[in-house]
Design a protein around this motif. Structure first.
Motif, PDB file in Angstrom:
ATOM      1  N   MET A   1       0.823  -1.196   0.000  1.00 43.93           N
ATOM      2  CA  MET A   1       0.000   0.000   0.000  1.00 43.93           C
ATOM      3  C   MET A   1       0.869   1.262   0.000  1.00 43.93           C
ATOM      4  N   GLN A   2       2.061   1.168   0.573  1.00 43.72           N
ATOM      5  CA  GLN A   2       2.952   2.337   0.609  1.00 43.72           C
ATOM      6  C   GLN A   2       3.354   2.772  -0.800  1.00 43.72           C
ATOM      7  N   LYS A   3       3.560   1.800  -1.702  1.00 47.76           N
ATOM      8  CA  LYS A   3       3.894   2.149  -3.089  1.00 47.76           C
ATOM      9  C   LYS A   3       2.722   2.875  -3.748  1.00 47.76           C
ATOM     10  N   LEU A   4       1.512   2.413  -3.471  1.00 45.81           N
ATOM     11  CA  LEU A   4       0.330   3.070  -4.030  1.00 45.81           C
ATOM     12  C   LEU A   4       0.184   4.485  -3.470  1.00 45.81           C
ATOM     13  N   LEU A   5       0.483   4.665  -2.192  1.00 41.07           N
ATOM     14  CA  LEU A   5       0.415   6.010  -1.608  1.00 41.07           C
ATOM     15  C   LEU A   5       1.482   6.928  -2.208  1.00 41.07           C
ATOM     16  N   ARG A   6       2.658   6.388  -2.515  1.00 47.42           N
ATOM     17  CA  ARG A   6       3.679   7.199  -3.201  1.00 47.42           C
ATOM     18  C   ARG A   6       3.198   7.567  -4.601  1.00 47.42           C
ATOM     19  N   PHE A   7       2.596   6.601  -5.300  1.00 45.93           N
ATOM     20  CA  PHE A   7       2.021   6.867  -6.624  1.00 45.93           C
ATOM     21  C   PHE A   7       0.944   7.954  -6.519  1.00 45.93           C
ATOM     22  N   SER A   8       0.104   7.866  -5.498  1.00 43.36           N
ATOM     23  CA  SER A   8      -0.921   8.879  -5.247  1.00 43.36           C
ATOM     24  C   SER A   8      -0.277  10.242  -5.030  1.00 43.36           C
ATOM     25  N   GLY A   9       0.827  10.278  -4.301  1.00 43.66           N
ATOM     26  CA  GLY A   9       1.531  11.538  -4.063  1.00 43.66           C
ATOM     27  C   GLY A   9       2.064  12.150  -5.345  1.00 43.66           C
ATOM     28  N   ILE A  10       2.542  11.310  -6.246  1.00 39.19           N
ATOM     29  CA  ILE A  10       3.043  11.790  -7.543  1.00 39.19           C
ATOM     30  C   ILE A  10       1.890  12.386  -8.356  1.00 39.19           C
ATOM     31  N   ILE A  11       0.768  11.680  -8.375  1.00 42.30           N
ATOM     32  CA  ILE A  11      -0.404  12.182  -9.091  1.00 42.30           C
ATOM     33  C   ILE A  11      -0.852  13.520  -8.503  1.00 42.30           C
ATOM     34  N   ASP A  12      -0.907  13.579  -7.174  1.00 39.68           N
ATOM     35  CA  ASP A  12      -1.304  14.826  -6.510  1.00 39.68           C
ATOM     36  C   ASP A  12      -0.363  15.964  -6.897  1.00 39.68           C
ATOM     37  N   ALA A  13       0.937  15.670  -6.931  1.00 39.81           N
ATOM     38  CA  ALA A  13       1.930  16.709  -7.268  1.00 39.81           C
ATOM     39  C   ALA A  13       1.739  17.192  -8.706  1.00 39.81           C
ATOM     40  N   VAL A  14       1.480  16.273  -9.625  1.00 38.68           N
ATOM     41  CA  VAL A  14       1.274  16.661 -11.034  1.00 38.68           C
ATOM     42  C   VAL A  14       0.042  17.553 -11.153  1.00 38.68           C
ATOM     43  N   ASN A  15      -1.083  17.129 -10.561  1.00 41.51           N
ATOM     44  CA  ASN A  15      -2.300  17.940 -10.666  1.00 41.51           C
ATOM     45  C   ASN A  15      -2.172  19.252  -9.907  1.00 41.51           C
ATOM     46  N   GLU A  16      -1.389  19.272  -8.840  1.00 36.35           N
ATOM     47  CA  GLU A  16      -1.137  20.524  -8.123  1.00 36.35           C
ATOM     48  C   GLU A  16      -0.378  21.495  -9.028  1.00 36.35           C
ATOM     49  N   ARG A  17       0.660  21.001  -9.707  1.00 42.66           N
ATOM     50  CA  ARG A  17       1.443  21.861 -10.605  1.00 42.66           C
ATOM     51  C   ARG A  17       0.600  22.346 -11.778  1.00 42.66           C
ATOM     52  N   VAL A  18      -0.176  21.448 -12.362  1.00 37.90           N
ATOM     53  CA  VAL A  18      -1.045  21.841 -13.478  1.00 37.90           C
ATOM     54  C   VAL A  18      -2.036  22.901 -13.002  1.00 37.90           C
ATOM     55  N   GLY A  19      -2.648  22.686 -11.854  1.00 34.81           N
ATOM     56  CA  GLY A  19      -3.625  23.643 -11.328  1.00 34.81           C
ATOM     57  C   GLY A  19      -3.024  25.005 -11.056  1.00 34.81           C
TER      58      GLY A  19
ATOM     59  N   LEU B   1      -8.005   8.084  -9.274  1.00 34.06           N
ATOM     60  CA  LEU B   1      -7.274   6.931  -8.733  1.00 34.06           C
ATOM     61  C   LEU B   1      -6.527   7.313  -7.459  1.00 34.06           C
ATOM     62  N   SER B   2      -5.938   8.497  -7.447  1.00 35.42           N
ATOM     63  CA  SER B   2      -5.235   8.975  -6.258  1.00 35.42           C
ATOM     64  C   SER B   2      -6.193   9.083  -5.078  1.00 35.42           C
ATOM     65  N   GLU B   3      -7.363   9.658  -5.314  1.00 34.35           N
ATOM     66  CA  GLU B   3      -8.350   9.796  -4.240  1.00 34.35           C
ATOM     67  C   GLU B   3      -8.829   8.426  -3.774  1.00 34.35           C
ATOM     68  N   LEU B   4      -8.992   7.498  -4.698  1.00 35.73           N
ATOM     69  CA  LEU B   4      -9.399   6.142  -4.367  1.00 35.73           C
ATOM     70  C   LEU B   4      -8.360   5.467  -3.469  1.00 35.73           C
ATOM     71  N   ILE B   5      -7.093   5.612  -3.827  1.00 37.88           N
ATOM     72  CA  ILE B   5      -6.005   5.047  -3.022  1.00 37.88           C
ATOM     73  C   ILE B   5      -6.033   5.627  -1.614  1.00 37.88           C
ATOM     74  N   LYS B   6      -6.216   6.942  -1.513  1.00 36.87           N
ATOM     75  CA  LYS B   6      -6.224   7.587  -0.194  1.00 36.87           C
ATOM     76  C   LYS B   6      -7.424   7.137   0.637  1.00 36.87           C
ATOM     77  N   GLN B   7      -8.580   6.969   0.010  1.00 31.93           N
ATOM     78  CA  GLN B   7      -9.764   6.522   0.756  1.00 31.93           C
ATOM     79  C   GLN B   7      -9.569   5.089   1.278  1.00 31.93           C
ATOM     80  N   ILE B   8      -9.000   4.225   0.448  1.00 31.69           N
ATOM     81  CA  ILE B   8      -8.751   2.848   0.869  1.00 31.69           C
ATOM     82  C   ILE B   8      -7.709   2.822   1.989  1.00 31.69           C
ATOM     83  N   ALA B   9      -6.667   3.629   1.854  1.00 30.97           N
ATOM     84  CA  ALA B   9      -5.644   3.703   2.904  1.00 30.97           C
ATOM     85  C   ALA B   9      -6.260   4.198   4.208  1.00 30.97           C
TER      86      ALA B   9
END
Length: 184
Positions: free
Chosen positions: A1-19, A159-167
């Protein structure tokens, strides 16, 4: 699950930069709108056209970019429209389950469908290098390419939000909305 949370963090960072990047388009769009309005009135006064269809189209292209590419950013920050009839009355675990079901049943399938449909829409436009029907307008194939990209960003943020909700449900992280409010 830690790898998925890191993946979620990467997605969050990309959408944060785009936003954050597209937030500057709002200022540019407003300035361009002022320019368009002033030159339209000035053109009527002096009898000489000072504006261009390209400026007018650039303004709505920017609006499209802000709206479409900002969707993932809005989802990340829980700033999207939510029908709050049931959601506000349930526990954090209940909210997590509502978010999981909403993401799996609505957000992801609809976004995948839009990517699938809009890809051919954009590809057809690129194939003919579609231009504006208005004289001096901008190429349309560029803005049509924004649509599938926007929904890919939204899919990844979903997918990032889904990972965070499951975590959260597994007790690995605090409730994601609480994390957002605290700036974690």
């Amino acid at each position: 699950m830690q790898k998925l949370l890191r993946f979620s963090g990467i997605i969050d960072a990309v959408n944060e930069r785009v936003g954050r990047l597209i937030s500057w388009l709002v200022l540019i769009m407003v300035l361009l709108g002022v320019y368009n309005a002033v030159t339209r009135k000035l053109s009527q006064t002096i009898g000489m056209d000072l504006s261009s269809n390209a400026y007018i189209e650039a303004q709505w292209f920017m609006f499209s970019l802000v709206f479409l590419w900002g969707a993932g950013y809005a989802l990340k920050h829980q700033a999207h429209v939510r029908v709050d009839i049931l959601y506000s009355r349930v526990s954090q675990r209940g909210k997590a389950w509502i978010d999981i079901f909403g993401t799996c049943l609505f957000l992801l399938p609809l976004s995948v469908l839009i990517v699938w449909v809009s890809y051919s829409y954009a590809a057809d436009s690129w194939a003919i290098l579609e231009g504006s029907p208005d004289p001096g307008g901008l190429p349309r194939y560029l803005i049509k390419s924004v649509i599938p990209i926007a929904f890919v960003l939204l899919i990844f943020q979903g997918l990032s939000e889904l990972i965070k909700q499951i975590a959260f449900l597994r007790g690995l992280i605090p409730f994601p909305q609480a994390r957002e409010e605290e700036g974690i």
